[in-house]
Design a protein around this motif. Structure first.
Motif, PDB file in Angstrom:
ATOM      1  N   ASN A 137       0.187  -1.356  -0.282  1.00  0.00           N
ATOM      2  CA  ASN A 137      -0.541  -0.192  -0.153  1.00  0.00           C
ATOM      3  C   ASN A 137       1.223   1.197   0.393  1.00  0.00           C
ATOM      4  N   HIS A 138       2.202   1.191   0.648  1.00  0.00           N
ATOM      5  CA  HIS A 138       3.210   2.313   0.072  1.00  0.00           C
ATOM      6  C   HIS A 138       2.958   3.468   1.153  1.00  0.00           C
ATOM      7  N   PHE A 139       2.527   2.857   2.131  1.00  0.00           N
ATOM      8  CA  PHE A 139       3.262   3.784   3.174  1.00  0.00           C
ATOM      9  C   PHE A 139       3.829   4.133   3.884  1.00  0.00           C
ATOM     10  N   GLY A 140       5.434   3.525   3.610  1.00  0.00           N
ATOM     11  CA  GLY A 140       6.167   4.756   3.879  1.00  0.00           C
ATOM     12  C   GLY A 140       7.459   3.938   3.632  1.00  0.00           C
ATOM     13  N   TRP A 141       8.304   4.226   4.328  1.00  0.00           N
ATOM     14  CA  TRP A 141      10.042   3.122   5.233  1.00  0.00           C
ATOM     15  C   TRP A 141      10.825   4.035   5.730  1.00  0.00           C
ATOM     16  N   LYS A 142      11.702   2.905   6.203  1.00  0.00           N
ATOM     17  CA  LYS A 142      12.717   3.257   6.483  1.00  0.00           C
ATOM     18  C   LYS A 142      13.936   2.247   6.523  1.00  0.00           C
ATOM     19  N   LEU A 143      15.271   3.123   7.862  1.00  0.00           N
ATOM     20  CA  LEU A 143      15.977   3.203   6.814  1.00  0.00           C
ATOM     21  C   LEU A 143      17.159   2.280   8.254  1.00  0.00           C
ATOM     22  N   TYR A 144      17.693   1.288   8.095  1.00  0.00           N
ATOM     23  CA  TYR A 144      18.714   1.195   9.736  1.00  0.00           C
ATOM     24  C   TYR A 144      20.512   0.709   9.000  1.00  0.00           C
ATOM     25  N   LEU A 145      20.759   1.143   9.508  1.00  0.00           N
ATOM     26  CA  LEU A 145      23.064   1.226   9.181  1.00  0.00           C
ATOM     27  C   LEU A 145      22.969  -0.196   9.446  1.00  0.00           C
ATOM     28  N   TYR A 146      23.971  -0.893   9.198  1.00  0.00           N
ATOM     29  CA  TYR A 146      24.407  -1.313   9.521  1.00  0.00           C
ATOM     30  C   TYR A 146      26.239  -2.079   9.716  1.00  0.00           C
ATOM     31  N   LYS A 147      26.543  -1.507  11.471  1.00  0.00           N
ATOM     32  CA  LYS A 147      28.369  -1.179  11.448  1.00  0.00           C
ATOM     33  C   LYS A 147      28.565  -1.386  12.317  1.00  0.00           C
ATOM     34  N   ASN A 148      29.949  -2.141  11.782  1.00  0.00           N
ATOM     35  CA  ASN A 148      30.604  -2.539  13.648  1.00  0.00           C
ATOM     36  C   ASN A 148      29.524  -3.327  14.570  1.00  0.00           C
ATOM     37  N   LYS A 149      28.806  -4.620  13.826  1.00  0.00           N
ATOM     38  CA  LYS A 149      28.106  -4.802  13.627  1.00  0.00           C
ATOM     39  C   LYS A 149      27.338  -4.894  15.050  1.00  0.00           C
ATOM     40  N   VAL A 150      26.222  -3.634  14.313  1.00  0.00           N
ATOM     41  CA  VAL A 150      25.613  -2.871  15.619  1.00  0.00           C
ATOM     42  C   VAL A 150      24.524  -1.967  14.251  1.00  0.00           C
ATOM     43  N   LEU A 151      22.933  -2.743  14.380  1.00  0.00           N
ATOM     44  CA  LEU A 151      21.745  -1.786  13.365  1.00  0.00           C
ATOM     45  C   LEU A 151      21.608  -0.460  14.094  1.00  0.00           C
ATOM     46  N   TYR A 152      21.915   0.686  13.017  1.00  0.00           N
ATOM     47  CA  TYR A 152      21.213   1.360  14.164  1.00  0.00           C
ATOM     48  C   TYR A 152      20.248   2.292  12.659  1.00  0.00           C
ATOM     49  N   PRO A 153      19.054   2.443  13.919  1.00  0.00           N
ATOM     50  CA  PRO A 153      17.469   2.930  13.137  1.00  0.00           C
ATOM     51  C   PRO A 153      18.092   4.250  12.383  1.00  0.00           C
ATOM     52  N   GLN A 156      12.848   7.431   9.750  1.00  0.00           N
ATOM     53  CA  GLN A 156      12.120   6.830   8.371  1.00  0.00           C
ATOM     54  C   GLN A 156      11.358   7.808   8.635  1.00  0.00           C
ATOM     55  N   ARG A 157      10.006   7.688   7.106  1.00  0.00           N
ATOM     56  CA  ARG A 157       9.290   8.988   6.480  1.00  0.00           C
ATOM     57  C   ARG A 157       7.864   8.171   6.072  1.00  0.00           C
ATOM     58  N   VAL A 158       7.010   8.926   5.843  1.00  0.00           N
ATOM     59  CA  VAL A 158       5.849   8.891   5.237  1.00  0.00           C
ATOM     60  C   VAL A 158       5.559   8.932   3.556  1.00  0.00           C
ATOM     61  N   MET A 159       5.329   7.981   3.359  1.00  0.00           N
ATOM     62  CA  MET A 159       5.041   8.328   1.698  1.00  0.00           C
ATOM     63  C   MET A 159       4.109   7.848   0.770  1.00  0.00           C
ATOM     64  N   TYR A 160       3.248   9.048   0.237  1.00  0.00           N
ATOM     65  CA  TYR A 160       2.292   8.025  -0.256  1.00  0.00           C
ATOM     66  C   TYR A 160       2.490   7.996  -1.970  1.00  0.00           C
ATOM     67  N   TRP A 161       2.172   6.934  -2.892  1.00  0.00           N
ATOM     68  CA  TRP A 161       2.325   7.313  -3.968  1.00  0.00           C
ATOM     69  C   TRP A 161       1.746   7.518  -4.441  1.00  0.00           C
ATOM     70  N   ASN A 162       1.656   8.368  -6.278  1.00  0.00           N
ATOM     71  CA  ASN A 162       0.623   8.342  -7.091  1.00  0.00           C
ATOM     72  C   ASN A 162       0.130   7.666  -7.279  1.00  0.00           C
ATOM     73  N   PRO A 163      -1.818   7.729  -7.356  1.00  0.00           N
ATOM     74  CA  PRO A 163      -2.386   6.744  -8.078  1.00  0.00           C
ATOM     75  C   PRO A 163      -2.339   6.309  -8.867  1.00  0.00           C
ATOM     76  N   GLU A 164      -1.424   6.669  -9.992  1.00  0.00           N
ATOM     77  CA  GLU A 164      -1.234   6.306 -11.474  1.00  0.00           C
ATOM     78  C   GLU A 164      -0.608   4.947 -11.302  1.00  0.00           C
ATOM     79  N   TYR A 165       0.297   5.115  -9.711  1.00  0.00           N
ATOM     80  CA  TYR A 165       1.465   4.094  -9.953  1.00  0.00           C
ATOM     81  C   TYR A 165       1.799   3.250  -9.204  1.00  0.00           C
ATOM     82  N   GLU A 166       0.273   3.333  -7.696  1.00  0.00           N
ATOM     83  CA  GLU A 166      -0.247   3.100  -6.860  1.00  0.00           C
ATOM     84  C   GLU A 166      -0.168   1.565  -7.174  1.00  0.00           C
ATOM     85  N   ASP A 167      -0.922   0.765  -8.097  1.00  0.00           N
ATOM     86  CA  ASP A 167      -1.396  -0.202  -8.542  1.00  0.00           C
ATOM     87  C   ASP A 167      -0.305  -0.583  -9.816  1.00  0.00           C
TER      88      ASP A 167
END
Length: 256
Positions: A137-153, A156-167
């Motif tokens: 449903n293309h609500f949004g996304w989040k990014l994580y960094l994996y560095k030196n064996k640690v996961l860092y958040p 994140q952003r909310v992001m709706y797609w334009n209707p013509e590309y949604e489906d």
């Protein structure tokens, strides 16, 4: 004498008006230069190092969970109904020498992640993991960094797609580019695919991280990789982060 005074006052007023105009011009010019310099500095794409997208094969056909076999590790997710009556998402990373995990307290207030896109920096040797949130449903996304064996958040952003590309058959994987710029990660996406300023975005304050720029027909989201923590807590009581470190440092208890 009166005539002389009148002429003097007139000349003085004209002089003041002229000086004010010059000052106004100077202030306007200074603002324009400042705006140009700021704009040039914030959205420049010079000296960017593009990250390499890692091929991952989907090993699970279960629509509610994913299991990806990537170049150096495996990623899978599952949901947990904890004994504390909270609902969690556990995202597990299995490397050759270590097993790591992201824990997300989601309850009924947040959505699960969809199969991620993995990027690798040949410069810093770090991984950046892009997680679509409820990607169908293309609500949004989040990014994580994996560095030196640690996961860092990273954010994140909310992001709706334009209707013509949604489906359409187009996915984030087809249109995203990820860059490294010093101590920051820059995500690039063509603006035609997304709704830039939906009024509904303000309803998701947890999904407004990073800096946002526009340049031409592209949108950019910048996230710092310096002075970051391995977990995040939100005002609504939800949290996420490196599960192993959060337990070891007594941020949370083991989820059962």
């Amino acid at each position: 004498m009166k005539k002389t005074i009148t002429i003097f006052i007139s000349l003085f007023l004209l002089s003041c008006q002229g000086q004010k105009k010059e000052e106004d011009k100077s202030i306007k010019a200074e603002k324009e230069v400042l705006k140009t310099e700021t704009s040039s500095k914030t959205i420049t794409t010079e000296n960017l190092i593009q990250l390499t997208k890692i091929n991952c094969e989907q090993e699970s056909s279960d629509t509610s969970n994913y299991n990806l076999n990537c170049r150096d590790f495996n990623i899978s997710n599952t949901t947990i109904d904890g004994s504390d009556k909270n609902r969690y998402e556990l995202i597990t990373f299995v490397f050759d020498d270590i097993e790591k995990a992201i824990i997300r307290k989601i309850n009924n207030e947040d959505l699960e992640t969809s199969a991620p896109i993995v990027y690798f920096s040949n410069t810093s040797k770090n991984y950046i993991i892009f997680f679509p949130i409820n990607g169908d449903n293309h609500f949004g996304w989040k990014l994580y960094l994996y560095k030196n064996k640690v996961l860092y958040p990273l954010g994140q952003r909310v992001m709706y797609w334009n209707p013509e590309y949604e489906d359409s058959n187009i996915s984030y994987s087809d249109i995203l580019k990820m860059y490294e710029l010093g101590e920051s990660i820059l995500l690039e996406i063509p603006d035609k695919y997304v709704i830039k300023n939906d009024s509904d975005y303000k309803n998701y304050p947890n999904y407004s991280d990073g800096k946002y720029y526009e340049k031409g027909n592209k949108l950019y989201y910048e996230f710092s990789m310096s002075k970051i923590e391995y977990y995040k807590k939100y005002k609504n009581g939800l949290f996420e982060g490196d599960y192993n470190k959060m337990i070891n440092n007594k941020i949370i208890n083991l989820i059962k």
